[in-house]
Design an enzyme around this catalytic site. Structure first.
Site, PDB file in Angstrom:
ATOM      1  N   LYS A  17     -11.426  -1.256  -0.735  1.00  0.00           N
ATOM      2  CA  LYS A  17     -11.420   0.064  -1.388  1.00  0.00           C
ATOM      3  C   LYS A  17     -12.726   0.795  -1.044  1.00  0.00           C
ATOM      4  O   LYS A  17     -13.403   0.431  -0.098  1.00  0.00           O
ATOM      5  CB  LYS A  17     -11.245  -0.109  -2.899  1.00  0.00           C
TER       6      LYS A  17
ATOM      7  N   ARG B 299     -15.225   4.794  -9.200  1.00  0.00           N
ATOM      8  CA  ARG B 299     -14.687   3.943 -10.281  1.00  0.00           C
ATOM      9  C   ARG B 299     -15.718   2.909 -10.748  1.00  0.00           C
ATOM     10  O   ARG B 299     -15.725   2.518 -11.917  1.00  0.00           O
ATOM     11  CB  ARG B 299     -13.371   3.297  -9.854  1.00  0.00           C
TER      12      ARG B 299
ATOM     13  N   SER C 220       0.819  -1.209   0.000  1.00  0.00           N
ATOM     14  CA  SER C 220       0.000   0.000   0.000  1.00  0.00           C
ATOM     15  C   SER C 220       0.853   1.260   0.000  1.00  0.00           C
ATOM     16  O   SER C 220       1.638   1.496   0.920  1.00  0.00           O
ATOM     17  CB  SER C 220      -0.917  -0.001   1.227  1.00  0.00           C
TER      18      SER C 220
ATOM     19  N   ARG D 233     -14.591  -3.997  -4.152  1.00  0.00           N
ATOM     20  CA  ARG D 233     -14.641  -3.910  -5.627  1.00  0.00           C
ATOM     21  C   ARG D 233     -14.657  -5.283  -6.297  1.00  0.00           C
ATOM     22  O   ARG D 233     -15.071  -5.378  -7.456  1.00  0.00           O
ATOM     23  CB  ARG D 233     -13.478  -3.058  -6.158  1.00  0.00           C
TER      24      ARG D 233
ATOM     25  N   ASP E 168      -6.205   0.492  -9.082  1.00  0.00           N
ATOM     26  CA  ASP E 168      -7.459   1.236  -9.275  1.00  0.00           C
ATOM     27  C   ASP E 168      -8.092   0.969 -10.649  1.00  0.00           C
ATOM     28  O   ASP E 168      -9.223   1.388 -10.906  1.00  0.00           O
ATOM     29  CB  ASP E 168      -7.214   2.742  -9.101  1.00  0.00           C
TER      30      ASP E 168
HETATM   31  C1  S3P Z   1      -3.239   5.707  -3.408  1.00  0.00           C
HETATM   32  C2  S3P Z   1      -2.847   4.412  -3.197  1.00  0.00           C
HETATM   33  C3  S3P Z   1      -3.704   3.254  -3.485  1.00  0.00           C
HETATM   34  C4  S3P Z   1      -4.838   3.614  -4.441  1.00  0.00           C
HETATM   35  C5  S3P Z   1      -5.523   4.892  -4.053  1.00  0.00           C
HETATM   36  C6  S3P Z   1      -4.534   6.041  -4.026  1.00  0.00           C
HETATM   37  C7  S3P Z   1      -2.314   6.803  -3.052  1.00  0.00           C
HETATM   38  O1  S3P Z   1      -4.272   2.808  -2.276  1.00  0.00           O
HETATM   39  O2  S3P Z   1      -5.764   2.562  -4.500  1.00  0.00           O
HETATM   40  O3  S3P Z   1      -6.571   5.194  -4.958  1.00  0.00           O
HETATM   41  O4  S3P Z   1      -2.539   7.953  -3.481  1.00  0.00           O
HETATM   42  O5  S3P Z   1      -1.346   6.545  -2.329  1.00  0.00           O
HETATM   43  P1  S3P Z   1      -3.512   1.746  -1.308  1.00  0.00           P
HETATM   44  O6  S3P Z   1      -2.310   2.383  -0.787  1.00  0.00           O
HETATM   45  O7  S3P Z   1      -4.514   1.434  -0.229  1.00  0.00           O
HETATM   46  O8  S3P Z   1      -3.223   0.554  -2.186  1.00  0.00           O
END
Ligand code: S3P
Length: 430
Positions: free
Chosen positions: A343, A389, A168, A347, A316
């Site tokens: 999410k 989304r 993440s 999803r 995403d």
């Molecule tokens: C993001 C990281 C992702 C992504 C989110 C934006 C970011 O999430 O799904 O839309 O800006 O760091 P995760 O870190 O939970 O995977």
């Protein structure tokens, strides 16, 4: 909630358009531009709902922020001069605001109370709170501090040597931010490479964040100096139109100035593997963020397997890729994507239910989906699940269905792509 009906397209998609600013980079530009001392101008800022939440928070710290459409000007006296907010901070639907701000708030010398909307309130914060507590952060709240609302008593933190257990970028970024407010250097190790916009932008503003493959070393207490930022178009928003171009016969469209950071371009790798006709031109790089124009033309596609290290690079984009897979010959397998269950909505379940309603041959698995193409998609009534989304995926699906698609609500689209419907309509060939 107002439902809206979308009719199948009777032409092809043609032409070119500018994609709104990247959501992840817009958040970081406001956060880092506010932490820095001086004037930061942000061009092509995404004025979607999530990023506006981040702006409102820094205003509550006394930072002067002016927004004029997609131009933002931040005048800040630096993080050492932030004032303690006298009201709770609202994160709305924004997971990125929540996770990244927790890392910042843990290290600022004041007390804050934070909360979110009904979706965000159900999303786990333990992935950030637990490692921050290892740094001595004082965070408490609902379910022992693992869900919003939370209360944070900010303070000087201890540095950390930590292997991040979840894939993440939000968790990584929260820990990088917290590591700025310590006495010694911190070391983080990722399991798999995730988006690295925080590292790139902090370095551009004068911090010392060194990366070596999956290892990250962060020096504390930087003198962050303001800098002008041009936000590239969001590849996660462009994805919906790219897939539309690949799905609608005879289409030929170009999306201009789209971010091409290698930690975000998994979608293009998958399209390539499926045999799509995609080309990239006019590549430029600014502050370590690459961008360029993406041209996509309609072509028959084959199935593929989407798994492993590719997943964070397209996390995403999985809903819209699942729709694409319904029109590719053969069995597309998406696995290792269990993160999708936490999410804006679950999803995996939402994509399964939507595609099933539209008549696709789809199976839900614990960590992904199996889609057997090609199938003719019928129209019907589908849900957005309050997830931007999912709503945009439903609208793109309606282009190729045999009858109308009715979506229960499109209001969530303003979270990441407020001009989506107009932009899509502008590509209809007349
Ligand atoms: C993001 C990281 C992702 C992504 C989110 C934006 C970011 O999430 O799904 O839309 O800006 O760091 P995760 O870190 O939970 O995977």
């Amino acid at each position: 909630m107002e439902s809206q009906t979308f009719a199948p397209i009777t032409s092809s998609l043609k032409g070119s358009l500018q994609i709104p600013g990247d959501k992840s980079i817009s958040h970081r530009a406001v956060m880092i531009g506010s932490l820095a001392k001086g004037k930061t101008r942000i061009a092509n800022f995404l004025n979607g709902e999530d990023c506006l939440r981040t702006i409102e928070i820094f205003k509550q710290f006394g930072v002067d922020i002016m927004i004029d459409n997609t131009d933002v000007v931040i005048n800040s006296s630096g993080y050492n001069n932030f004032i303690e907010p006298n009201q709770p901070l609202y994160f709305g639907n924004s997971g990125t605001t929540a996770r990244l701000m927790l890392g910042i708030l843990a290290g600022l010398p004041f007390h804050t109370v934070v909360y979110g909307d009904k979706h965000l309130t159900e999303r786990p914060m333990d992935r950030v709170v637990l490692p921050l507590r290892k740094m001595s952060a004082q965070i408490d709240g609902r379910k022992e501090g693992l869900f919003l609302p939370l209360a944070i008593r900010g303070k000087k933190l201890n540095s950390i040597d930590f292997k991040i257990p979840v894939k993440s970028a939000q968790v990584k970024s929260a820990l990088i931010f917290a590591s700025l407010f310590t006495n010694n250097a911190s070391n983080l190790t990722e399991k798999t490479l995730t988006r690295d916009h925080t590292e790139n932008m902090l370095n551009a503003f004068g911090a010392e964040v060194k990366t070596n493959d999956l290892d990250i070393n962060i020096q504390p207490n930087p003198d962050l100096v303001s800098k002008d930022i041009r936000v590239p178009g969001d590849i996660s928003s462009a994805a919906f139109l790219i897939v539309a171009g690949a799905l609608v016969p005879d289409s030929n469209i170009t999306l201009l100035n789209v971010g091409l950071n290698a930690s975000r371009t998994g979608l293009l790798d998958v399209l390539d593997a499926m045999g799509a006709d995609i080309s990239i031109s006019n590549i430029t790089t600014e502050n370590d963020e690459k961008s360029g124009d993406i041209t996509v033309k309609y072509k028959e596609l084959n199935s593929t397997v989407i798994e492993g290290e590719l997943i964070p690079k397209l996390i995403d984009e999985i809903p819209i890729l699942a729709l694409l897979a319904t029109q590719a010959s053969g069995k597309t397998i998406i696995k290792d994507a269990e993160e999708l269950r936490i999410k804006e909505t679950d999803r995996i379940k939402a994509v399964f239910e939507t595609l099933k309603t539209l008549g696709a041959n789809v199976t839900e698995t614990k960590d992904g989906l199996i889609i057997e193409g090609k199938s003719v998609l019928n129209g019907g009534e589908i849900k957005s699940y309050g997830d931007h989304r999912m709503a945009m995926m439903g609208i793109i699906a309606s282009l190729i269905t045999t009858s109308d698609v009715t979506l229960d609500s499109v209001s969530s689209i303003k979270i990441s792509y407020p001009t989506f419907i107009d932009d899509l309509n502008s590509l209809y060939e007349v």
